[in-house]
Design an enzyme around this catalytic site. Sequence first.
Site, short mmCIF file in Angstrom:
data_model
loop_
_atom_site.label_atom_id
_atom_site.label_comp_id
_atom_site.label_asym_id
_atom_site.label_seq_id
_atom_site.Cartn_x
_atom_site.Cartn_y
_atom_site.Cartn_z
N LYS A 233 -8.84 40.37 -3.15
CA LYS A 233 -9.06 41.82 -3.00
C LYS A 233 -9.89 42.34 -4.17
CE LYS A 233 -4.76 43.04 -0.61
NZ LYS A 233 -5.39 43.59 0.59
N ASP B 66 -6.38 36.99 3.13
CA ASP B 66 -5.77 38.30 2.86
C ASP B 66 -5.03 38.84 4.08
OD1 ASP B 66 -5.09 40.52 1.42
OD2 ASP B 66 -7.06 41.49 1.55
N ARG C 38 0.89 38.52 8.49
CA ARG C 38 1.15 38.03 9.84
C ARG C 38 1.50 36.55 9.84
NH1 ARG C 38 -4.74 40.05 11.66
NH2 ARG C 38 -4.25 41.44 9.93
#
Length: 491
Positions: free
Chosen positions: A268, A338, A342
Amino acid sequence: MKVEFVKAASDAAVVVVFVHEDRALTPAAKAYDKKTKGALARAINAGRFTGAKGQTLALTAPAGLDNPQILAVGLGAKGKAIEDLTLEAAAGAAYRAVATSGFTTLAYETEGLTSDQAARIGFASRLASYRFDKYRTTQKPEAKPSIDAIQVVTDAAPAAKKAYGPLSAVADGVFFTRDLVSEPANVLYPDEFAKRCKALEKLGLQVEVLTEAQMAKLGMRTLLAVGQGSSKESRLVVISWMGGTKTARPVAFVGKGVCFDSGGLSLKPPEGMEDMKWDMGGGGAVAGLMCALAGRKAKANVIGVIGLVENMPDGNAQRPGDVVVSMSGQTVEVLNTDAEGRLVLADALWYTQDRFKPKFMVDLATLTGAMIVALGNDFAGVFSNSDELSDGIMAASAATGERTWRMPLPDDYDRLIDAPTADVKNTSGRAGGSITAALFLQRFVNKTPWAHLDIAPVAWKKDSKVSTVPDGASGFGVRLLDRLVADRFEG
Ligand code: BES
Ligand code: MN
Ligand code: ZN
């Protein structure tokens, strides 16, 4: 903060009385107006205070009274019955108005209100009083909280105290979540999170902690792949509360517990990365929910499962393009490291469904930035394969003020996550990013009624307008799901 229910008129520093819209004094406000020979009404009539919801007006050092301050608080329009959420907003606003005033004691006068309403006031003031100050070694005097005792004055003190019992347990659960979510990631890594859950056994909960070796044996490779770039070991926590009939199938809540999300190799940008310490907000909510249910001895069988990892980019980290076999047997192509939440939930959901055969299953996750783009900062998205479950969540939402909005799960979007070289891929571009994330999760759910709450917008508040939710960790999900359980099994 301790909340007491007392019968006698109070000698507290600040006395709160409620006022309806159009300056309509409640019985308690009238009593204090009389004690001050009309000064309260004169003060109210002199300015813009009308009794609108959450408005406050302080009358300081009124003649004829020992209390240094009367605080009038607005309840809004005078309807047939005062709604719980209105009362909560007003009680919380009163606490906020004097939290750092220098006054030390706060008493709510509740003449004319029921014992349940008196309890509700105690609940709201306690929620509003939350702080996370453990790492401050100094604080400016004017920023220090000064209120150290809250009283609710009511003729029905024993009944109010009794009604406060379960509410207080829910507040304990909310605080447990807020504490977890507030902790920095150097302190709260997966094993430390698991240890704090383990401590909940004192409430009568059963807490199991699975290690990496145990998860590897079960084939939870998508969860483990997320954690493999971190020097901290991953964990899976399973918490159970069996307060219902012995043989009844449980319901299950599953949380994303990414203790820090750097993005992994798909790193990020630095701006705002510190926010990713609260990427375990879903797991935090599940832990707080279990704490609340046990604390109030809920008559329901409930399982909480939390997938705990740290998403970091070291030499052992998973790479974009890796293909990983999930516990379900489906292969996943990891296009973006990233999109890790999930991957954690894929195995956690499959495991939960497989082992517990729950009546229904709800997951909570700070899953996508796209959810914030879609709904703004005050709603969680609800994705569900069951109208009944989703309706139940929306009803609990309306009752608790933890706002949710239903989102679509269109069958014909499912092809968007078909992968180039595996069964499913973990990203599919910007369009409908929250929906494709939810569709990914759905591939790991069979026929079980299931709902996914994307709480990225609400797990952390930066400018909270809700008086019972201070800025910072909101504890979102605890009240909502506690209510869902109560509505389903205790109604
Ligand atoms: N934890 C983030 C989502 C998030 C973002 C939560 C901002 C709270 C505030 C999640 O793991 C993530 O990084 N999602 C990506 C998905 C993308 C790579 C498909 C995102 O939202 O950008
Ligand atoms: Mn991420
Ligand atoms: Zn994340």
